[in-house]
Design a protein around this motif. Structure first.
Motif, short mmCIF file in Angstrom:
data_model
loop_
_atom_site.label_atom_id
_atom_site.label_comp_id
_atom_site.label_asym_id
_atom_site.label_seq_id
_atom_site.Cartn_x
_atom_site.Cartn_y
_atom_site.Cartn_z
N SER A 1 0.82 -1.22 0.00
CA SER A 1 0.00 0.00 0.00
C SER A 1 0.85 1.26 0.00
O SER A 1 0.52 2.25 -0.64
CB SER A 1 -0.93 -0.01 1.21
N HIS A 2 1.98 1.25 0.68
CA HIS A 2 2.75 2.50 0.82
C HIS A 2 4.06 2.48 0.03
O HIS A 2 4.75 3.50 -0.07
CB HIS A 2 3.08 2.75 2.30
N ALA A 3 4.44 1.33 -0.51
CA ALA A 3 5.79 1.23 -1.10
C ALA A 3 5.91 -0.01 -1.97
O ALA A 3 5.07 -0.91 -1.89
CB ALA A 3 6.82 1.15 0.03
N ARG A 4 6.96 -0.04 -2.77
CA ARG A 4 7.34 -1.30 -3.42
C ARG A 4 8.33 -2.01 -2.51
O ARG A 4 9.19 -1.37 -1.90
CB ARG A 4 8.02 -1.04 -4.76
N HIS A 5 8.19 -3.31 -2.48
CA HIS A 5 9.04 -4.13 -1.61
C HIS A 5 9.84 -5.06 -2.51
O HIS A 5 9.29 -5.88 -3.22
CB HIS A 5 8.15 -4.93 -0.66
N TRP A 6 11.15 -4.91 -2.47
CA TRP A 6 12.05 -5.69 -3.31
C TRP A 6 12.80 -6.67 -2.43
O TRP A 6 13.37 -6.28 -1.41
CB TRP A 6 13.02 -4.73 -3.99
N ARG A 7 12.73 -7.93 -2.81
CA ARG A 7 13.45 -8.98 -2.06
C ARG A 7 14.41 -9.65 -3.00
O ARG A 7 14.06 -10.00 -4.12
CB ARG A 7 12.45 -10.01 -1.55
N VAL A 8 15.64 -9.82 -2.55
CA VAL A 8 16.60 -10.54 -3.39
C VAL A 8 17.47 -11.42 -2.49
O VAL A 8 17.90 -11.00 -1.43
CB VAL A 8 17.43 -9.55 -4.28
N ASP A 9 17.64 -12.65 -2.93
CA ASP A 9 18.49 -13.60 -2.21
C ASP A 9 19.67 -14.00 -3.09
O ASP A 9 19.49 -14.22 -4.30
CB ASP A 9 17.73 -14.91 -1.91
N PHE A 10 20.83 -14.06 -2.50
CA PHE A 10 22.03 -14.52 -3.21
C PHE A 10 22.48 -15.83 -2.57
O PHE A 10 22.76 -15.86 -1.37
CB PHE A 10 23.17 -13.51 -3.07
N LYS A 11 22.55 -16.86 -3.37
CA LYS A 11 23.11 -18.12 -2.85
C LYS A 11 24.58 -18.16 -3.23
O LYS A 11 24.94 -18.18 -4.42
CB LYS A 11 22.37 -19.31 -3.43
N LEU A 12 25.43 -18.13 -2.23
CA LEU A 12 26.87 -18.07 -2.47
C LEU A 12 27.41 -19.48 -2.79
O LEU A 12 26.76 -20.48 -2.47
CB LEU A 12 27.57 -17.50 -1.23
N PRO A 13 28.59 -19.54 -3.41
CA PRO A 13 29.16 -20.86 -3.72
C PRO A 13 29.32 -21.74 -2.47
O PRO A 13 29.31 -22.96 -2.57
CB PRO A 13 30.52 -20.52 -4.32
N THR A 14 29.42 -21.11 -1.30
CA THR A 14 29.55 -21.89 -0.06
C THR A 14 28.22 -22.56 0.32
O THR A 14 28.16 -23.36 1.26
CB THR A 14 29.92 -20.96 1.10
N GLY A 15 27.14 -22.18 -0.37
CA GLY A 15 25.82 -22.71 -0.03
C GLY A 15 25.04 -21.76 0.86
O GLY A 15 23.83 -21.89 1.03
N GLN A 16 25.73 -20.77 1.43
CA GLN A 16 25.04 -19.82 2.30
C GLN A 16 24.13 -18.89 1.48
O GLN A 16 24.49 -18.50 0.36
CB GLN A 16 26.05 -18.97 3.08
N ILE A 17 22.97 -18.58 2.03
CA ILE A 17 22.05 -17.64 1.36
C ILE A 17 22.05 -16.32 2.11
O ILE A 17 21.81 -16.29 3.32
CB ILE A 17 20.63 -18.22 1.29
N LEU A 18 22.34 -15.24 1.39
CA LEU A 18 22.25 -13.90 1.98
C LEU A 18 20.99 -13.25 1.45
O LEU A 18 20.78 -13.20 0.23
CB LEU A 18 23.49 -13.08 1.62
N LYS A 19 20.17 -12.76 2.35
CA LYS A 19 18.87 -12.19 1.98
C LYS A 19 18.91 -10.66 2.15
O LYS A 19 19.49 -10.16 3.11
CB LYS A 19 17.78 -12.74 2.91
N PHE A 20 18.26 -9.97 1.21
CA PHE A 20 18.19 -8.51 1.29
C PHE A 20 16.77 -8.06 0.94
O PHE A 20 16.09 -8.73 0.16
CB PHE A 20 19.17 -7.86 0.30
N GLU A 21 16.39 -6.92 1.48
CA GLU A 21 15.14 -6.30 1.06
C GLU A 21 15.32 -4.79 1.04
O GLU A 21 16.11 -4.24 1.82
CB GLU A 21 13.97 -6.68 1.98
N ARG A 22 14.64 -4.15 0.11
CA ARG A 22 14.68 -2.69 0.04
C ARG A 22 13.28 -2.20 -0.29
O ARG A 22 12.53 -2.87 -1.00
CB ARG A 22 15.65 -2.21 -1.06
N PHE A 23 12.95 -1.01 0.21
CA PHE A 23 11.65 -0.41 -0.04
C PHE A 23 11.82 0.84 -0.90
O PHE A 23 12.79 1.59 -0.72
CB PHE A 23 10.96 -0.07 1.28
N SER A 24 10.87 1.05 -1.82
CA SER A 24 10.98 2.23 -2.68
C SER A 24 9.63 2.91 -2.83
O SER A 24 8.57 2.30 -2.66
CB SER A 24 11.54 1.84 -4.05
N THR A 25 9.69 4.19 -3.17
CA THR A 25 8.48 5.01 -3.34
C THR A 25 7.67 4.52 -4.53
O THR A 25 8.22 4.10 -5.55
CB THR A 25 8.91 6.48 -3.60
N LEU A 26 6.34 4.62 -4.42
CA LEU A 26 5.46 4.26 -5.53
C LEU A 26 5.48 5.40 -6.56
O LEU A 26 4.59 6.25 -6.60
CB LEU A 26 4.04 4.02 -5.02
#
Ligand SMILES: C[S@@+](CC[C@H](N)C(=O)[O-])C[C@H]1O[C@@H](n2cnc3c(N)ncnc32)[C@H](O)[C@@H]1O
Length: 286
Positions: free
Chosen positions: A223-248
Motif C-alpha cells: 500500500s505505501h511502497a514497493r518491496h524488493w526482495r533478493v536472495d544470493f546463494k553463495l558458492p559456499t551454499g550460504q544464502i544472503l537475503k536482502f530487502e529494500r523499499f521504494s516510493t510508488l
C-alpha cells in the motif's frame, strides 16, 4: 550505513549493506542476463551500448551520473574511449559502500578514480570522499553538464538504498529532481527512468546463476511502497537475503515534474536493452 540483521538460520541470513554492495555486480549480471563480457555483447553490455548510443547521438562531452552507485553504466561509459572519445564522466552518489565498489572497479582497470570526482567549491581532494554527494548537495558542484543521468530506478530509492522502510514522499522526490535538473546545462539532457506502472507486474526472475551467486528476486507492490526482495546463494551454499523499499513512483510522475520544470522531449520510451518494466525519459533543458 550497515543494516545487518541477526542470522535466520545456519545457512540463511540477512546480509549487511556492505555485502549487498559487493554482490550488486552479480545482481546486475543476473538481471541483464549477461556474462558481463564485452565480447558476448549481451545483457548488461547491451544496455551500456544502448546508453552510449544516446550519449553519442547528442554529442555529449561532459556527463554526470548523480546516482552512480558502483559505476554502472557511468564508469563503463568512461572506459569506452573507442566509441565515446573525449567523453568526461563525473560520478556522485550518497552511498559510500556503493562508491567503494566503484573505486575498486576503477583501480582494477588502472583508472584514476579522481577523474570521476566532480569539482567542488573547495579543494576536498578528488577521490571517493568528494564523490559522496546527496542530491540536495549537488548545488556544491561547480559545473553544469551536457548529459545528467539518474537511472536504475534511483529516484524511487531516494534515501532507502542503505535500508529502511520509510520511503521518500513524491514532493521530496520532486525537490531532488529539481536540484538534479539544475546540473543540466541549457540545451543539455537529463536521463531518468522509473517503472511504467504503480503495480509493477509481480516480477519473479527465478534463480539465475551469475558470477559468484545464484540469485532470486521478487518485487511486490504494497500500500505505501514497493518491496524488493533478493536472495544470493553463495558458492559456499550460504544464502544472503536482502530487502529494500521504494516510493510508488512511475515514469509519468517523473514526466509531470519535468514538464513543470519546463523541460522538452519528456515523452517516456522503452530504451533498447532496458528492463521492460521501466520507462526512460531523456528530456532536454531549454
Ligand atoms: C537502485 S541504485 C542504482 C545505482 C546505479 N545507478 C545503477 O543503475 O546500478 C540507486 C542509487 O541511488 C542512490 N541514492 C539514493 N538516494 C540518494 C540521494 N538522496 N542522493 C544521492 N544518491 C542517492 C543510492 O545510493 C544508489 O546508489
Amino acid at each position: 550505513m550497515t543494516v545487518g540483521r541477526k542470522a535466520l538460520c545456519r545457512d540463511s541470513a540477512w546480509g549487511t549493506h556492505e555485502e549487498f554492495a559487493q554482490l550488486y555486480g552479480s545482481y546486475l549480471d543476473a538481471v541483464y542476463r549477461s556474462s558481463s563480457s564485452p565480447v558476448t555483447g549481451s545483457g548488461r553490455w547491451k544496455l551500456i551500448h544502448s546508453v552510449a548510443a544516446e550519449v553519442r547521438k547528442r554529442g555529449v562531452r561532459w556527463l554526470l551520473d548523480c546516482a552512480a552507485g558502483t559505476g554502472f553504466p557511468a564508469f563503463d561509459l568512461a572506459m569506452d574511449t573507442d566509441s565515446l572519445p573525449g567523453l568526461q564522466v563525473h560520478c556522485t552518489d550518497a552511498d559510500i559502500e556503493m562508491l567503494t565498489i566503484l573505486a575498486w572497479r576503477a583501480k582494477r582497470k588502472h583508472f584514476d578514480v579522481g577523474r570521476l570526482a566532480p569539482p567542488l567549491g573547495t579543494d576536498l581532494g578528488r577521490g571517493v570522499g568528494s564523490m559522496r554527494l546527496d542530491w540536495a548537495q549537488l548545488r556544491d558542484v561547480q559545473q553544469t553538464y551536457d548529459y545528467v543521468m539518474c537511472r536504475g530506478n534511483s529516484l524511487a530509492y531516494a534515501n532507502t538504498w542503505g535500508g529502511g522502510r520509510d520511503v521518500t514522499s513524491l514532493p521530496t522526490i520532486a525537490g531532488y529532481l529539481t536540484q538534479i535538473a539544475k546540473k543540466v546545462r541549457p540545451g543539455g539532457f537529463l536521463h531518468v527512468d522509473a517503472p511504467w506502472r504503480l503495480d509493477l507486474p509481480q516480477e519473479d526472475y527465478g534463480r539465475v546463476v551469475s558470477g559468484a551467486a545464484s540469485i532470486w528476486e521478487q518485487v511486490t507492490t504494497e500500500s505505501h511502497a514497493r518491496h524488493w526482495r533478493v536472495d544470493f546463494k553463495l558458492p559456499t551454499g550460504q544464502i544472503l537475503k536482502f530487502e529494500r523499499f521504494s516510493t510508488l513512483l512511475t515514469i509519468l510522475d517523473v514526466k509531470t515534474i519535468l514538464d513543470q520544470l519546463g523541460f522538452a522531449e519528456t515523452e517516456p520510451f522503452q530504451l533498447q536493452a532496458e528492463r521492460p518494466g521501466f520507462g526512460v525519459i531523456i528530456a532536454k533543458r531549454p
